[in-house]
Design a protein around this motif. Sequence first.
Motif, PDB file in Angstrom:
ATOM      1  N   THR A  31      -3.438   1.633   4.149  1.00  0.00           N
ATOM      2  CA  THR A  31      -2.849   1.288   5.443  1.00  0.00           C
ATOM      3  C   THR A  31      -2.043   2.448   6.033  1.00  0.00           C
ATOM      4  O   THR A  31      -1.806   2.482   7.235  1.00  0.00           O
ATOM      5  CB  THR A  31      -1.953   0.037   5.358  1.00  0.00           C
ATOM      6  OG1 THR A  31      -0.920   0.254   4.392  1.00  0.00           O
ATOM      7  CG2 THR A  31      -2.764  -1.192   5.003  1.00  0.00           C
ATOM      8  N   LEU A  87      -3.518   4.330   9.043  1.00  0.00           N
ATOM      9  CA  LEU A  87      -3.406   3.806  10.408  1.00  0.00           C
ATOM     10  C   LEU A  87      -2.270   4.504  11.140  1.00  0.00           C
ATOM     11  O   LEU A  87      -1.195   4.724  10.569  1.00  0.00           O
ATOM     12  CB  LEU A  87      -3.127   2.305  10.385  1.00  0.00           C
ATOM     13  CG  LEU A  87      -4.203   1.403   9.791  1.00  0.00           C
ATOM     14  CD1 LEU A  87      -3.675  -0.018   9.658  1.00  0.00           C
ATOM     15  CD2 LEU A  87      -5.460   1.437  10.636  1.00  0.00           C
ATOM     16  N   ALA A  93      -1.217   0.187  13.851  1.00  0.00           N
ATOM     17  CA  ALA A  93      -0.806  -0.758  12.817  1.00  0.00           C
ATOM     18  C   ALA A  93       0.068  -1.857  13.416  1.00  0.00           C
ATOM     19  O   ALA A  93      -0.112  -3.042  13.119  1.00  0.00           O
ATOM     20  CB  ALA A  93      -0.057  -0.028  11.704  1.00  0.00           C
ATOM     21  N   ILE A 133      -0.297  -5.018  11.023  1.00  0.00           N
ATOM     22  CA  ILE A 133      -0.590  -4.603   9.646  1.00  0.00           C
ATOM     23  C   ILE A 133       0.506  -3.616   9.238  1.00  0.00           C
ATOM     24  O   ILE A 133       0.659  -2.572   9.863  1.00  0.00           O
ATOM     25  CB  ILE A 133      -1.966  -3.904   9.546  1.00  0.00           C
ATOM     26  CG1 ILE A 133      -3.088  -4.829   9.993  1.00  0.00           C
ATOM     27  CG2 ILE A 133      -2.191  -3.323   8.143  1.00  0.00           C
ATOM     28  CD1 ILE A 133      -3.753  -5.648   8.948  1.00  0.00           C
ATOM     29  N   ARG A 152       2.265  -0.608   7.412  1.00  0.00           N
ATOM     30  CA  ARG A 152       1.840   0.640   6.770  1.00  0.00           C
ATOM     31  C   ARG A 152       2.660   0.786   5.492  1.00  0.00           C
ATOM     32  O   ARG A 152       3.877   0.789   5.536  1.00  0.00           O
ATOM     33  CB  ARG A 152       2.085   1.819   7.702  1.00  0.00           C
ATOM     34  CG  ARG A 152       1.276   1.743   8.980  1.00  0.00           C
ATOM     35  CD  ARG A 152       1.626   2.867   9.942  1.00  0.00           C
ATOM     36  NE  ARG A 152       1.058   4.127   9.465  1.00  0.00           N
ATOM     37  CZ  ARG A 152       1.764   5.222   9.210  1.00  0.00           C
ATOM     38  NH1 ARG A 152       3.060   5.238   9.398  1.00  0.00           N
ATOM     39  NH2 ARG A 152       1.182   6.318   8.783  1.00  0.00           N
ATOM     40  N   THR A 198      -5.477  -7.293   4.144  1.00  0.00           N
ATOM     41  CA  THR A 198      -4.725  -6.349   3.320  1.00  0.00           C
ATOM     42  C   THR A 198      -4.637  -6.867   1.882  1.00  0.00           C
ATOM     43  O   THR A 198      -4.791  -8.062   1.629  1.00  0.00           O
ATOM     44  CB  THR A 198      -3.306  -6.127   3.869  1.00  0.00           C
ATOM     45  OG1 THR A 198      -2.621  -7.378   3.915  1.00  0.00           O
ATOM     46  CG2 THR A 198      -3.339  -5.475   5.238  1.00  0.00           C
TER      47      THR A 198
END
Length: 139
Positions: free
Chosen positions: A37, A40, A45, A50, A52, A105
């Motif tokens: 992640t 991103l 993100a 999401i 990081r 994720t």
Amino acid sequence: MRKLIALCCGLVLAFSAHAERKQTFDGIDIHYNVINTTFLQPDIAQSVNIPRSKQLGMLLVSPVKNSVGKEAKKITGEVKNLLGQATKLDFKLIKEENALYYLATFKKDSREQLVFTINLTFDEGKQDTIKFTQEVFPD
């Protein structure tokens, strides 16, 4: 969101140069890939909610039929380590113009081999399954 399309396409293309991650079921191409992640950009993100993190990986799944994103009726999955410890994957749908992506994720604490299973059901009602192994690395 257009940045997300560019990012995801770029990631799929970048990783497909190494080995294309695609399977086809009944004319639907399922593109999939695993990334950290932290790859991103912060604004992307945030736009897809999401986090990081060095301890988070992301599975990207993009079904395509006739060059247009194809929405699944249902998508489920899990990730297992080599000890058989399984974690359910919760996918979120991201829609953009003619493209769509399913993102999930998962935690990763160390360098390890993970086995991913993705189950997709489309309008036809038949469930298709993709299973693959990938080594992941914390950043």
